[in-house]
Scaffold this motif. Structure first.
Motif, PDB file in Angstrom:
ATOM      1  N   LYS A   1     -35.956   6.926 -19.657  1.00 56.52           N
ATOM      2  CA  LYS A   1     -36.460   5.669 -18.854  1.00 56.52           C
ATOM      3  C   LYS A   1     -37.458   5.885 -17.454  1.00 56.52           C
ATOM      4  O   LYS A   1     -38.029   4.971 -17.306  1.00 56.52           O
ATOM      5  CB  LYS A   1     -35.204   5.037 -18.127  1.00 56.52           C
ATOM      6  N   ASP A   2     -37.385   6.853 -17.078  1.00 56.89           N
ATOM      7  CA  ASP A   2     -38.279   7.211 -15.819  1.00 56.89           C
ATOM      8  C   ASP A   2     -39.822   7.853 -16.122  1.00 56.89           C
ATOM      9  O   ASP A   2     -40.651   8.310 -15.266  1.00 56.89           O
ATOM     10  CB  ASP A   2     -37.487   8.128 -14.966  1.00 56.89           C
ATOM     11  N   LYS A   3     -39.998   7.886 -17.552  1.00 49.27           N
ATOM     12  CA  LYS A   3     -41.485   8.467 -18.049  1.00 49.27           C
ATOM     13  C   LYS A   3     -42.247   7.610 -18.055  1.00 49.27           C
ATOM     14  O   LYS A   3     -42.040   6.191 -18.036  1.00 49.27           O
ATOM     15  CB  LYS A   3     -41.080   9.111 -19.326  1.00 49.27           C
ATOM     16  N   PRO A   4     -43.575   7.954 -18.173  1.00 47.57           N
ATOM     17  CA  PRO A   4     -44.637   6.995 -18.032  1.00 47.57           C
ATOM     18  C   PRO A   4     -44.845   6.306 -19.218  1.00 47.57           C
ATOM     19  O   PRO A   4     -44.183   6.651 -20.201  1.00 47.57           O
ATOM     20  CB  PRO A   4     -45.859   7.805 -17.931  1.00 47.57           C
ATOM     21  N   THR A   5     -45.024   5.164 -19.185  1.00 43.06           N
ATOM     22  CA  THR A   5     -45.507   4.476 -20.648  1.00 43.06           C
ATOM     23  C   THR A   5     -46.752   4.971 -21.135  1.00 43.06           C
ATOM     24  O   THR A   5     -47.729   5.545 -20.692  1.00 43.06           O
ATOM     25  CB  THR A   5     -45.688   2.850 -20.509  1.00 43.06           C
ATOM     26  N   PHE A   6     -47.041   4.706 -22.584  1.00 43.22           N
ATOM     27  CA  PHE A   6     -48.572   5.212 -23.042  1.00 43.22           C
ATOM     28  C   PHE A   6     -49.437   4.301 -22.494  1.00 43.22           C
ATOM     29  O   PHE A   6     -50.531   5.013 -22.602  1.00 43.22           O
ATOM     30  CB  PHE A   6     -48.459   4.613 -24.801  1.00 43.22           C
ATOM     31  N   LYS A   7     -49.416   3.270 -22.203  1.00 42.79           N
ATOM     32  CA  LYS A   7     -50.405   2.419 -21.290  1.00 42.79           C
ATOM     33  C   LYS A   7     -50.687   3.128 -20.059  1.00 42.79           C
ATOM     34  O   LYS A   7     -52.259   3.081 -19.949  1.00 42.79           O
ATOM     35  CB  LYS A   7     -49.924   1.176 -21.024  1.00 42.79           C
ATOM     36  N   GLU A   8     -49.875   3.803 -19.452  1.00 44.32           N
ATOM     37  CA  GLU A   8     -50.260   4.382 -18.263  1.00 44.32           C
ATOM     38  C   GLU A   8     -51.021   5.606 -18.555  1.00 44.32           C
ATOM     39  O   GLU A   8     -51.768   6.185 -17.483  1.00 44.32           O
ATOM     40  CB  GLU A   8     -49.086   4.788 -17.520  1.00 44.32           C
ATOM     41  N   VAL A   9     -50.809   6.376 -19.558  1.00 46.35           N
ATOM     42  CA  VAL A   9     -51.852   7.494 -20.036  1.00 46.35           C
ATOM     43  C   VAL A   9     -52.806   7.550 -20.916  1.00 46.35           C
ATOM     44  O   VAL A   9     -53.536   8.488 -21.258  1.00 46.35           O
ATOM     45  CB  VAL A   9     -50.691   8.759 -20.436  1.00 46.35           C
TER      46      VAL A   9
END
Length: 267
Positions: free
Chosen positions: A69-77
């Motif tokens: 839940k607190d991890k980055p989304t794919f869009k962010e990386v």
């Protein structure tokens, strides 16, 4: 051993919420970038898929909603990974059938360019299957150290299968069977009931259009209602039963579907 490379080679693997390229999302990505000079660079992320993680998926990779839940989304990386893999050829295990289509789909959702058509692709699974045949003749040779004569005649193949099965029991009796996370899911025993549960479990119909979920309930294993409980689909969309009964599905599938429908009416 050093791999002969003209370009960097990105060996990668994905863990996902499921196997539907258009509907599922990436949960984890790991890339090992092998450089022509022998250097190795690594990049990995656990990701928030932005959709719920099915329990059936968690069984394979161990990730739950609270873990990501607190991890980055794919869009962010996405742009970071596109740059990291830029100019590199690609490799993986079963990569052409699943990982590359899934990765490309995720990049497209983010409007990030990732042209795989200009890259060389190596699928280690294909090499494995080409060199270590998964045929009855190969199994016969592996377990009995004999060549299968008259292969593809019913009589010879039946006799060979009997010998393979007996050799398997002798070799593996008492040994644990584990899943992809090395968790014990059973044990090989000289017992047909035990062997049946290990090798043919969870199927509702022979075509695999319906399977049992972790609660023992029949769920669809394809299409828009994949992983949904069959009886719930009948309530939400009664016409789906008629669509399947009139569709190009095996008679066994239709028979099982009708059995479930009649059973739900009795309740």
């Amino acid at each position: 051993m050093k791999l002969n490379l003209r370009n960097p080679l990105c060996i990668f693997d994905l863990e996902t919420t499921g196997t539907n390229i258009t509907q599922d999302r990436i949960l984890e990505i790991a890339v090992v970038k092998m450089m022509p000079n022998g250097d190795i660079v690594r990049k990995a992320n656990v990701l928030n898929p932005t959709i719920p993680i099915p329990a059936e998926s968690t069984i394979f990779h161990g990730l739950k909603d609270e873990d990501v839940k607190d991890k980055p989304t794919f869009k962010e990386v996405a742009k970071d990974y596109a740059r990291f893999m830029e100019g590199a050829d690609l490799a993986g295990f079963n990569v052409m059938k699943f990982d590359i289509p899934m990765l490309v789909e995720e990049f497209l959702r983010c409007d990030v360019e990732f042209d795989y058509s200009r890259r060389k692709i190596v699928d280690a699974q294909k090499i494995f299957h080409m060199m270590e045949k998964r045929t009855l003749a190969a199994a016969y040779r592996f377990y009995t150290n004999k060549d299968l004569i008259n292969s593809h005649t019913a009589e010879a193949d039946t006799e060979a299968t009997m010998e393979v099965l007996l050799a398997q029991i002798e070799r593996y009796d008492g040994k644990d069977v584990t899943d992809s996370l090395e968790r014990k899911i059973g044990e090989i025993k000289n017992d047909v009931e035990v062997l049946s549960k290990l090798t043919v479990s969870g199927l509702v119909d022979l075509a695999g259009r319906m399977v049992l979920n972790e609660k023992g309930l029949e769920v669809f294993n394809f299409g828009k209602h994949k992983n949904k409980v069959v009886t719930n689909v009948f309530k939400e969309e009664p016409s789906y039963y008629d669509w399947m009964m009139n569709g190009d599905f095996p008679m066994d599938t239709k028979r099982k579907l009708t059995e479930i429908k009649l059973r739900s009416f009795k309740k």
